[in-house]
Design an enzyme around this catalytic site. Structure first.
Site, PDB file in Angstrom:
ATOM      1  N   GLY A 175       0.619  -1.334  -0.037  1.00 29.12           N
ATOM      2  CA  GLY A 175       0.128  -0.034   0.031  1.00 29.12           C
ATOM      3  C   GLY A 175       1.027   1.532  -0.372  1.00 29.12           C
ATOM      4  CE1 TYR A 210     -11.287  -0.815   5.437  1.00 26.28           C
ATOM      5  CE2 TYR A 210     -12.170  -0.550   7.299  1.00 26.28           C
ATOM      6  CZ  TYR A 210     -11.276  -0.200   6.812  1.00 26.28           C
ATOM      7  OH  TYR A 210     -10.305   0.303   7.307  1.00 26.28           O
ATOM      8  N   GLY A 222      -5.498  -1.684   1.311  1.00 21.45           N
ATOM      9  CA  GLY A 222      -6.736  -2.036   1.739  1.00 21.45           C
ATOM     10  C   GLY A 222      -7.577  -1.346   0.933  1.00 21.45           C
ATOM     11  CB  SER A 243       1.287   3.865  -4.651  1.00 19.76           C
ATOM     12  OG  SER A 243       2.026   2.863  -5.295  1.00 19.76           O
ATOM     13  CE  LYS A 263      -9.098  -2.852   7.601  1.00 26.15           C
ATOM     14  NZ  LYS A 263      -7.454  -3.110   6.889  1.00 26.15           N
ATOM     15  CG  ASP A 303      -0.277   0.726  -4.014  1.00 24.07           C
ATOM     16  OD1 ASP A 303      -0.522   1.211  -2.784  1.00 24.07           O
ATOM     17  OD2 ASP A 303      -1.058   0.575  -4.764  1.00 24.07           O
ATOM     18  N   GLY A 337      -1.815   7.257   1.048  1.00 22.01           N
ATOM     19  CA  GLY A 337      -1.770   7.590   2.427  1.00 22.01           C
ATOM     20  C   GLY A 337      -0.905   7.271   3.076  1.00 22.01           C
ATOM     21  CB  ILE A 338      -1.840   4.520   6.503  1.00 21.40           C
ATOM     22  CG1 ILE A 338      -2.802   5.619   6.798  1.00 21.40           C
ATOM     23  CG2 ILE A 338      -0.105   4.254   7.392  1.00 21.40           C
ATOM     24  CD1 ILE A 338      -4.053   4.686   7.316  1.00 21.40           C
TER      25      ILE A 338
HETATM   26  N1  LIG Z   1      -7.902   5.966   6.108  1.00 24.15           N
HETATM   27  C1  LIG Z   1      -8.730   5.545   7.321  1.00 24.15           C
HETATM   28  O1  LIG Z   1      -9.800   6.771   7.863  1.00 24.15           O
HETATM   29  C2  LIG Z   1      -8.752   4.539   7.621  1.00 24.15           C
HETATM   30  C3  LIG Z   1      -9.036   4.150   8.868  1.00 24.15           C
HETATM   31  C4  LIG Z   1      -8.272   2.595   9.393  1.00 24.15           C
HETATM   32  C5  LIG Z   1      -7.684   1.703   9.051  1.00 24.15           C
HETATM   33  N2  LIG Z   1      -7.707   2.226   7.635  1.00 24.15           N
HETATM   34  C6  LIG Z   1      -6.152   1.431   6.539  1.00 24.15           C
HETATM   35  O2  LIG Z   1      -5.182   2.014   6.417  1.00 24.15           O
HETATM   36  C7  LIG Z   1      -4.462   1.302   4.839  1.00 24.15           C
HETATM   37  C8  LIG Z   1      -4.403   2.418   4.546  1.00 24.15           C
HETATM   38  O3  LIG Z   1      -5.301   2.704   3.999  1.00 24.15           O
HETATM   39  P1  LIG Z   1      -5.088   4.464   3.395  1.00 24.15           P
HETATM   40  O4  LIG Z   1      -6.504   4.681   4.080  1.00 24.15           O
HETATM   41  O5  LIG Z   1      -3.410   4.752   3.338  1.00 24.15           O
HETATM   42  O6  LIG Z   1      -5.715   4.441   1.953  1.00 24.15           O
HETATM   43  P2  LIG Z   1      -5.274   4.370   0.325  1.00 24.15           P
HETATM   44  O7  LIG Z   1      -6.255   4.328  -0.526  1.00 24.15           O
HETATM   45  O8  LIG Z   1      -4.410   6.067   0.457  1.00 24.15           O
HETATM   46  O9  LIG Z   1      -4.005   3.181   0.069  1.00 24.15           O
HETATM   47  C9  LIG Z   1      -4.168   2.367  -0.022  1.00 24.15           C
HETATM   48  C10 LIG Z   1      -3.077   1.897  -0.930  1.00 24.15           C
HETATM   49  O10 LIG Z   1      -3.141   0.606  -0.937  1.00 24.15           O
HETATM   50  C11 LIG Z   1      -3.300  -0.388  -2.634  1.00 24.15           C
HETATM   51  N3  LIG Z   1      -3.799  -1.582  -2.996  1.00 24.15           N
HETATM   52  C12 LIG Z   1      -5.547  -1.290  -2.287  1.00 24.15           C
HETATM   53  N4  LIG Z   1      -5.724  -2.339  -2.654  1.00 24.15           N
HETATM   54  C13 LIG Z   1      -4.460  -3.008  -3.641  1.00 24.15           C
HETATM   55  C14 LIG Z   1      -4.361  -4.391  -3.874  1.00 24.15           C
HETATM   56  N5  LIG Z   1      -4.973  -5.311  -4.293  1.00 24.15           N
HETATM   57  N6  LIG Z   1      -2.737  -4.914  -4.422  1.00 24.15           N
HETATM   58  C15 LIG Z   1      -2.357  -4.038  -4.110  1.00 24.15           C
HETATM   59  N7  LIG Z   1      -2.188  -2.222  -3.448  1.00 24.15           N
HETATM   60  C16 LIG Z   1      -3.410  -2.480  -3.087  1.00 24.15           C
HETATM   61  C17 LIG Z   1      -4.027   1.044  -2.953  1.00 24.15           C
HETATM   62  O11 LIG Z   1      -3.203   1.827  -4.782  1.00 24.15           O
HETATM   63  C18 LIG Z   1      -3.341   2.398  -1.945  1.00 24.15           C
HETATM   64  O12 LIG Z   1      -1.705   2.925  -2.197  1.00 24.15           O
HETATM   65  C19 LIG Z   1      -5.936   0.628   5.011  1.00 24.15           C
HETATM   66  O13 LIG Z   1      -5.590  -0.746   5.385  1.00 24.15           O
HETATM   67  C20 LIG Z   1      -7.407   0.881   5.662  1.00 24.15           C
HETATM   68  O14 LIG Z   1      -7.929   0.076   5.590  1.00 24.15           O
HETATM   69  C21 LIG Z   1      -7.535   3.588   6.908  1.00 24.15           C
END
Ligand SMILES: NC(=O)c1ccc[n+]([C@@H]2O[C@H](COP(=O)([O-])OP(=O)(O)OC[C@H]3O[C@@H](n4cnc5c(N)ncnc54)[C@H](O)[C@@H]3O)[C@@H](O)[C@H]2O)c1
Length: 255
Positions: A12, A157, A77, A14, A161, A36, A16-17
């Protein structure tokens, strides 16, 4: 935080987190290999483009990873606005498969960090189901188990989790004892990343408003990332089997 000499694989990466974890870990001295399905837009020490929701593409990606590395951060995710099958495959079955495939490459003292969510907090309500799913051996067996026990789209979801938190707890001590590899979860609350809007549609305005009154604000990715990166390092060598809330205190208000 000192991650000098460590090689860390971050899924992941590319967005966010995951992107923040890569940045923070590199700043602390780590070599970061990203994974990613989308191309990264930050400096990395290596990148493997892969769909992490299917066995064949995960296996092909694993073949491109170094023979040994120190930590795996499972951050990729999708939100619950995606079809339920995909949510299960990416957020749980694929994560589990990738982790099991790379475990032999992580030497003693290494670490695995799984990004769960505050939305996984209700795992005790479905503990027996999650334990049964965790007991399935491999992606296909897990998918088969799920075909017989369909998960509702509206809460998929949360379900996966929760399942991730339970699977992590069930595996962590065995792996710590047998392999010397720690596994922990980090459970963020709402975070300003591109998928935050999907969470709002997924949960509905009522729940979002209720939570909004109980926290200062959603978090930023750079407030979650240091905890994930720290769990990869030697300073966290006695932290294993934990699910650490990084949510500005939101989960504490559910008690
Ligand atoms: N943003 C929130 O509020 C939040 C809260 C709690 C948990 N999370 C969790 O944090 C994690 C990161 O989420 P985020 O908020 O950074 O989101 P995001 O959409 O910014 O980043 C998610 C990354 O995962 C990659 N990804 C998704 N499906 C994929 C696949 N099949 N193969 C390869 N890469 C894949 C995407 O391309 C993206 O780069 C996730 O697991 C999410 O469930 C997010």
């Amino acid at each position: 935080m000192n991650l000098q000499g460590k090689t860390i694989v971050v899924t992941g990466v590319s967005s966010g987190i995951g992107a923040e974890v890569a940045r923070v870990a590199r700043f602390a001295g780590a070599r970061v290999i990203g994974m990613d399905r989308n191309d990264p837009s930050l400096t990395l020490d290596g990148f493997v483009k892969a769909d992490l929701g299917a066995v064949a593409t995960i296996d092909a990606a694993v073949a491109q990873l170094p023979a040994h590395f120190d930590a795996l951060c499972n951050i990729a995710g999708v939100p619950g606005t995606a079809p339920v099958k995909l949510v299960g495959e990416i957020n749980y079955l694929g994560l589990r498969h990738l982790t099991e495939q790379v475990l032999p490459r992580i030497p003693r003292g290494g670490a695995i960090v799984n990004v769960a969510s505050i939305l996984g907090a209700e795992w005790p309500l479905r503990l027996e189901q999650h334990k049964a799913l965790a007991a399935t051996q491999g992606f296909e067996a897990g998918a088969h188990w799920l075909r017989d026990r369909p998960v509702a789209q509206e809460t998929c979801y949360q379900y996966f989790k929760e399942a991730l938190i339970v699977w992590s707890a069930m595996k962590s001590q065995k792996w710590f004892l047998e392999h010397g590899v720690r596994m922990n979860c980090v459970a963020p609350g709402p975070v300003f990343t591109p998928i935050l809007g999907d969470f709002v549609s997924m949960l509905g305005q009522e729940r979002v408003q209720a939570d909004a009154h109980r926290m200062l604000r959603p978090g930023f990715a750079d407030e979650i990332a240091p905890v994930i990166a720290w769990l990869c390092g030697d300073e966290a060598r006695w932290v294993s089997g934990a699910n650490i809330a990084v949510d500005g205190g939101l989960a504490s208000t559910y008690i």
